[in-house]
Design a protein around this motif. Structure first.
Motif, PDB file in Angstrom:
ATOM      1  N   PRO A   1       2.120  32.495  -7.590  1.00 34.65           N
ATOM      2  CA  PRO A   1       1.560  31.255  -8.019  1.00 34.65           C
ATOM      3  C   PRO A   1       0.065  30.921  -8.190  1.00 34.65           C
ATOM      4  CG  PRO A   1       2.237  31.121  -5.685  1.00 34.65           C
ATOM      5  CD  PRO A   1       2.582  32.561  -6.268  1.00 34.65           C
ATOM      6  N   ASN A   2      -0.088  30.165  -8.748  1.00 32.13           N
ATOM      7  CA  ASN A   2      -1.757  29.618  -8.661  1.00 32.13           C
ATOM      8  C   ASN A   2      -2.052  28.576  -7.629  1.00 32.13           C
ATOM      9  OD1 ASN A   2      -0.857  27.442 -10.050  1.00 32.13           O
ATOM     10  ND2 ASN A   2      -1.914  27.639 -11.888  1.00 32.13           N
ATOM     11  N   ALA A   3      -3.412  28.199  -7.635  1.00 32.95           N
ATOM     12  CA  ALA A   3      -3.879  26.886  -6.660  1.00 32.95           C
ATOM     13  C   ALA A   3      -3.086  25.801  -6.913  1.00 32.95           C
ATOM     14  CB  ALA A   3      -5.181  26.979  -6.841  1.00 32.95           C
ATOM     15  N   TRP A   4      -2.499  25.470  -8.215  1.00 39.35           N
ATOM     16  CA  TRP A   4      -2.090  24.220  -8.575  1.00 39.35           C
ATOM     17  C   TRP A   4      -0.724  24.218  -7.786  1.00 39.35           C
ATOM     18  CZ3 TRP A   4      -4.554  20.346  -9.615  1.00 39.35           C
ATOM     19  CH2 TRP A   4      -5.650  20.480 -10.037  1.00 39.35           C
ATOM     20  N   TRP A   5       0.084  25.299  -7.445  1.00 38.32           N
ATOM     21  CA  TRP A   5       1.507  25.244  -6.942  1.00 38.32           C
ATOM     22  C   TRP A   5       1.286  24.853  -5.489  1.00 38.32           C
ATOM     23  CZ3 TRP A   5       6.251  25.720  -7.186  1.00 38.32           C
ATOM     24  CH2 TRP A   5       7.305  25.992  -6.251  1.00 38.32           C
ATOM     25  N   GLU A   6       0.128  25.111  -4.609  1.00 35.25           N
ATOM     26  CA  GLU A   6       0.081  24.713  -3.294  1.00 35.25           C
ATOM     27  C   GLU A   6      -0.480  23.335  -3.192  1.00 35.25           C
ATOM     28  OE1 GLU A   6       0.084  26.663  -0.792  1.00 35.25           O
ATOM     29  OE2 GLU A   6       0.750  28.545  -2.096  1.00 35.25           O
ATOM     30  N   VAL A   7      -1.234  22.902  -4.213  1.00 36.92           N
ATOM     31  CA  VAL A   7      -1.447  21.372  -4.371  1.00 36.92           C
ATOM     32  C   VAL A   7      -0.308  20.708  -4.469  1.00 36.92           C
ATOM     33  CG1 VAL A   7      -2.756  19.822  -5.945  1.00 36.92           C
ATOM     34  CG2 VAL A   7      -3.966  21.817  -5.190  1.00 36.92           C
ATOM     35  N   HIS A   8       0.572  21.252  -5.396  1.00 36.01           N
ATOM     36  CA  HIS A   8       1.937  20.386  -5.550  1.00 36.01           C
ATOM     37  C   HIS A   8       2.587  20.414  -4.464  1.00 36.01           C
ATOM     38  CE1 HIS A   8       5.239  19.183  -8.311  1.00 36.01           C
ATOM     39  NE2 HIS A   8       5.881  19.957  -7.551  1.00 36.01           N
TER      40      HIS A   8
ATOM     41  N   ILE B   1       3.966  10.121  -6.873  1.00 35.28           N
ATOM     42  CA  ILE B   1       4.913  10.890  -7.686  1.00 35.28           C
ATOM     43  C   ILE B   1       4.192  11.136  -9.025  1.00 35.28           C
ATOM     44  CG2 ILE B   1       7.003  10.413  -9.123  1.00 35.28           C
ATOM     45  CD1 ILE B   1       7.732   9.021  -6.598  1.00 35.28           C
ATOM     46  N   THR B   2       3.374  10.307  -9.471  1.00 35.78           N
ATOM     47  CA  THR B   2       2.722  10.500 -10.938  1.00 35.78           C
ATOM     48  C   THR B   2       1.752  11.662 -10.865  1.00 35.78           C
ATOM     49  OG1 THR B   2       2.766   8.341 -11.375  1.00 35.78           O
ATOM     50  CG2 THR B   2       1.279   9.473 -12.649  1.00 35.78           C
ATOM     51  N   LEU B   3       1.197  11.885  -9.885  1.00 40.15           N
ATOM     52  CA  LEU B   3       0.309  13.248  -9.591  1.00 40.15           C
ATOM     53  C   LEU B   3       1.020  14.383  -9.624  1.00 40.15           C
ATOM     54  CD1 LEU B   3      -2.439  11.861  -7.152  1.00 40.15           C
ATOM     55  CD2 LEU B   3      -2.592  12.454  -9.576  1.00 40.15           C
ATOM     56  N   GLN B   4       2.271  14.414  -8.864  1.00 35.74           N
ATOM     57  CA  GLN B   4       3.207  15.421  -8.700  1.00 35.74           C
ATOM     58  C   GLN B   4       3.616  15.842 -10.086  1.00 35.74           C
ATOM     59  OE1 GLN B   4       2.773  17.189  -6.022  1.00 35.74           O
ATOM     60  NE2 GLN B   4       5.129  17.075  -5.358  1.00 35.74           N
ATOM     61  N   MET B   5       3.936  14.964 -11.043  1.00 35.69           N
ATOM     62  CA  MET B   5       4.267  15.058 -12.431  1.00 35.69           C
ATOM     63  C   MET B   5       3.388  15.875 -13.089  1.00 35.69           C
ATOM     64  SD  MET B   5       6.638  11.698 -13.043  1.00 35.69           S
ATOM     65  CE  MET B   5       7.212  12.165 -14.658  1.00 35.69           C
ATOM     66  N   LEU B   6       1.985  15.625 -13.048  1.00 36.31           N
ATOM     67  CA  LEU B   6       0.752  15.982 -13.687  1.00 36.31           C
ATOM     68  C   LEU B   6       0.596  17.406 -13.188  1.00 36.31           C
ATOM     69  CD1 LEU B   6      -1.582  12.825 -13.814  1.00 36.31           C
ATOM     70  CD2 LEU B   6      -0.076  13.908 -15.917  1.00 36.31           C
TER      71      LEU B   6
ATOM     72  N   LEU C   1       0.776  -0.961  -0.111  1.00 37.81           N
ATOM     73  CA  LEU C   1       0.109   0.067  -0.008  1.00 37.81           C
ATOM     74  C   LEU C   1       1.032   1.203  -0.121  1.00 37.81           C
ATOM     75  CD1 LEU C   1      -2.901   1.372   0.292  1.00 37.81           C
ATOM     76  CD2 LEU C   1      -2.261   1.206   2.808  1.00 37.81           C
ATOM     77  N   LEU C   2       1.754   1.228   0.913  1.00 39.31           N
ATOM     78  CA  LEU C   2       2.935   2.375   0.956  1.00 39.31           C
ATOM     79  C   LEU C   2       3.366   2.645  -0.448  1.00 39.31           C
ATOM     80  CD1 LEU C   2       4.331   2.253   4.627  1.00 39.31           C
ATOM     81  CD2 LEU C   2       2.737   3.903   3.628  1.00 39.31           C
ATOM     82  N   HIS C   3       3.654   1.636  -0.961  1.00 37.95           N
ATOM     83  CA  HIS C   3       4.557   1.657  -2.371  1.00 37.95           C
ATOM     84  C   HIS C   3       3.622   2.154  -3.315  1.00 37.95           C
ATOM     85  CE1 HIS C   3       7.888   0.510  -4.904  1.00 37.95           C
ATOM     86  NE2 HIS C   3       6.941   0.355  -5.959  1.00 37.95           N
ATOM     87  N   ALA C   4       2.461   1.799  -3.525  1.00 39.87           N
ATOM     88  CA  ALA C   4       1.190   2.317  -4.346  1.00 39.87           C
ATOM     89  C   ALA C   4       1.001   3.915  -4.067  1.00 39.87           C
ATOM     90  CB  ALA C   4       0.204   1.334  -4.107  1.00 39.87           C
ATOM     91  N   VAL C   5       0.992   4.128  -3.001  1.00 35.41           N
ATOM     92  CA  VAL C   5       0.781   5.607  -2.494  1.00 35.41           C
ATOM     93  C   VAL C   5       1.918   6.603  -3.142  1.00 35.41           C
ATOM     94  CG1 VAL C   5       0.700   7.211  -0.643  1.00 35.41           C
ATOM     95  CG2 VAL C   5      -0.891   5.152  -0.569  1.00 35.41           C
ATOM     96  N   ILE C   6       3.216   5.834  -2.752  1.00 30.29           N
ATOM     97  CA  ILE C   6       4.318   6.776  -3.432  1.00 30.29           C
ATOM     98  C   ILE C   6       4.341   6.563  -4.812  1.00 30.29           C
ATOM     99  CG2 ILE C   6       6.890   6.805  -3.329  1.00 30.29           C
ATOM    100  CD1 ILE C   6       6.624   5.751  -0.447  1.00 30.29           C
TER     101      ILE C   6
END
Length: 67
Positions: free
Chosen positions: A37-44, A18-23, A9-14
């Motif tokens: 910055p915009n709101a996506w900067w805060e999310v990132h 990371i994939t979401l961070q790239m998006l 589970l931890l491996h899948a979360v990581i």
């Protein structure tokens, strides 16, 4: 070697994090002098902090209790 559910589970979360961070990085506006910055900067940024916490938890879980 089979791994326990928590490790998987931890491996899948990581991996997903990371994939979401790239998006997120594709739509965020990087702060520069004179540009906010915009709101996506805060999310990132928040997602990155959560990923660091997940990675730390993964390391602690992998080490396990002392003998």
């Amino acid at each position: 070697m089979p791994y326990d559910r928590v490790t998987c589970l931890l491996h899948a979360v990581i991996a997903c994090g990371i994939t979401l961070q790239m998006l997120f990085s594709l739509v965020m506006v990087y702060p520069r002098p004179g540009r906010l910055p915009n709101a996506w900067w805060e999310v990132h940024e928040i997602a990155g902090l959560l990923l660091v916490a997940a990675l730390g938890l993964h390391w602690v879980w992998s080490i396990g209790p002392p003998p």
